[in-house]
Write a protein that holds these residues in place. Structure first.
Motif, mmCIF file in Angstrom:
data_model
loop_
_atom_site.group_PDB
_atom_site.id
_atom_site.type_symbol
_atom_site.label_atom_id
_atom_site.label_comp_id
_atom_site.label_asym_id
_atom_site.label_seq_id
_atom_site.Cartn_x
_atom_site.Cartn_y
_atom_site.Cartn_z
ATOM 1 N N MET A 1 -2.486 53.719 65.782
ATOM 2 C CA MET A 1 -1.037 53.814 65.561
ATOM 3 C C MET A 1 -0.403 52.478 65.933
ATOM 4 N N THR B 1 3.425 52.260 67.043
ATOM 5 C CA THR B 1 3.655 52.818 68.376
ATOM 6 C C THR B 1 3.217 51.820 69.435
ATOM 7 N N LEU C 1 3.925 61.251 71.019
ATOM 8 C CA LEU C 1 3.574 60.937 69.630
ATOM 9 C C LEU C 1 2.104 61.227 69.350
ATOM 10 N N ARG D 1 -1.425 60.638 60.387
ATOM 11 C CA ARG D 1 -0.963 60.136 61.685
ATOM 12 C C ARG D 1 -0.299 58.776 61.517
ATOM 13 N N ARG D 2 -0.829 57.969 60.638
ATOM 14 C CA ARG D 2 -0.250 56.645 60.414
ATOM 15 C C ARG D 2 1.078 56.740 59.669
ATOM 16 N N ASP E 1 3.458 57.490 62.414
ATOM 17 C CA ASP E 1 3.610 56.252 63.180
ATOM 18 C C ASP E 1 4.582 55.301 62.493
ATOM 19 N N CYS F 1 8.224 54.785 64.147
ATOM 20 C CA CYS F 1 8.120 53.626 65.047
ATOM 21 C C CYS F 1 8.219 52.269 64.352
ATOM 22 N N THR G 1 8.515 64.581 65.781
ATOM 23 C CA THR G 1 7.090 64.433 65.486
ATOM 24 C C THR G 1 6.504 65.736 64.972
#
Length: 433
Positions: free
Chosen positions: A103, A106, A123, A135-136, A139, A143, A161
């Motif tokens: 990530m 983040t 997160l 997940r990316r 991210d 972020c 999230t």
């Protein structure tokens, strides 16, 4: 490269310890903000160091011929010791560090001082069920660019999230919820003033039903004129429903209290030790013993302290309804908590400090109480432990990690140790109610 970096870190530490006394309020706010940003950046650096340490240690273990199923043991424990945290916390921190490698936005916010370690944990935790690609996406959306995550509260970030996770992969979120039901459990931890929190992790339907049941009982009791507060009635109802007996009844299960003879007979206010809880006032312990004695459920076993220094050295083995032998002695001496520094988990195994296979004897001096995780970690390559002689005679163990760092753990002071005199044979008492 290493020495300049450590020097800079030490200089920053020194600067924070020497805040001038003539700063204005506005300048004090700036110090608070800059220190918080430094903490976030330091957490990012710790995460990066943890990942590199794991890679290096795993390679060293493979080279040493460690069986594949055991490669990785002891690494999280080293991280915990370095950060002065438990082994369990060390494992969570390592997991966070590895997730942050996936990530980048983040991680960048942490390095810039905009996101602290706890919010990064939120997160990572709430995206753990997602694929790497999803997940990316979270991210990037939270972020990157406007840095939305940097301006949210903890709860706001958690909700945002969760919402994104449910949008990207609802099936994974549902499956995670079902798996979470299998992790239901009950735990207890000390609270101030001889109180304790009993916590139950339950599926939400059952949790709401339990709460509604005791809340209804509280409303009914209050409507009948019960003088207790709503919270008191709810707590008492919970005890009564679980135990099947009034909340005021003396416990019928084993409750171990360790106290000095002076506290037992009312000539001293030295704190006692309640197994599974910690220090309790002497008067409170005497009341517990008196209540149990009235119902013939109090049994006394003598615990002997060294005449100088106050180390716990022996105990009777004639107590009724209590385990006897060395294991019980070690658990009592170590007050039920793992001896690894900063761990604090309950003792699960009695460990030979110097391994039995290496000639270590099964004696009080060569044994310590450890949790299962810490006992397993010290069997990994490069770990060693030796009992050492502390100046005051207190049982001490020195543990050396694969990197050569040494950590000492000292047995807790038993109740009354501070008042030990040179008179030989002065006992304390373990009281089982």
């Amino acid at each position: 490269m290493f020495e300049p970096m450590i020097t800079q870190l030490r200089e920053a530490q020194t600067a924070l310890a020497e805040i001038p006394g003539d700063l204005s309020d506005a300048e004090l706010i700036e110090v608070l903000r800059a220190a918080e940003e430094l903490k976030s950046a330091a957490s990012a650096a710790q995460a990066a160091a943890a990942v590199r340490l794991e890679v290096s240690q795993r390679a060293a273990q493979v080279a040493a011929g460690v069986p594949p199923r055991r490669v990785g043991e002891g690494i999280a424990e080293q991280i915990g010791l370095a950060r002065r945290e438990s082994a369990n916390k060390g494992a969570r921190l390592l997991g966070l560090a590895k997730a942050l490698e996936e990530m980048p936005h983040t991680r960048a916010l942490m390095r810039a001082g905009w996101l602290n370690e706890w919010r990064a944990t939120i997160l990572v935790r709430e995206t753990a069920c997602l694929s790497l690609a999803d997940r990316r996406v979270v991210d990037e959306r939270l972020c990157a660019g406007a840095q939305a995550a940097a301006t949210m509260s903890d709860l706001g970030l958690e909700r945002a999230t969760k919402a994104l996770a449910a949008e990207l992969d609802p099936a994974a979120v549902v499956q995670r919820a079902r798996r979470a039901e299998s992790e239901r459990h009950v735990s207890i931890r000390p609270a101030p003033d001889t109180m304790a929190w009993v916590t139950a992790l339950l599926p939400v339907k059952e949790a709401v039903r339990v709460y509604a049941t005791i809340l209804t009982a509280a409303h009914a009791a209050r409507a009948r004129g019960d003088g207790r507060s709503r919270g008191q009635v709810m707590a008492d109802t919970l005890v009564e429903r679980v135990t099947g007996a009034p909340a005021t009844q003396t416990p019928t299960v084993e409750v171990k209290v360790v106290m000095s003879d002076r506290s037992l007979f009312g000539t001293s206010a030295e704190a006692a030790h309640l197994a599974g809880y910690g220090p309790v006032p002497a008067a409170w312990a005497r009341d517990l013993v008196a209540d149990a004695a009235r119902e013939a459920r109090a049994f006394i076993r003598r615990l002997y302290l060294a005449p100088t220094g106050g180390e716990l050295v022996a105990m009777d083995s004639r107590a009724r309804f209590a385990p006897a032998g060395l294991a019980e002695f070690v658990v009592t001496r170590d007050q039920g908590l793992c001896r690894t520094p900063w761990c604090g988990a309950p003792i699960r195994e009695i460990d030979h400090v110097i391994a039995w296979d290496d000639g270590g004897p099964t004696t009080a001096a060569n044994t310590q109480g450890l949790c299962q995780r810490c006992n397993l970690a010290k069997q990994a390559p490069g770990w060693s432990a030796t009992p050492t002689a502390a100046p005051d005679g207190r049982h001490t163990v020195e543990t050396t990690t694969p990197t050569g760092h040494r950590h000492r753990s000292r047995a807790p002071d038993p109740p009354g140790a501070a008042s030990v005199t040179t008179s030989p044979g002065r006992p304390g008492y373990e009281l089982t109610a």
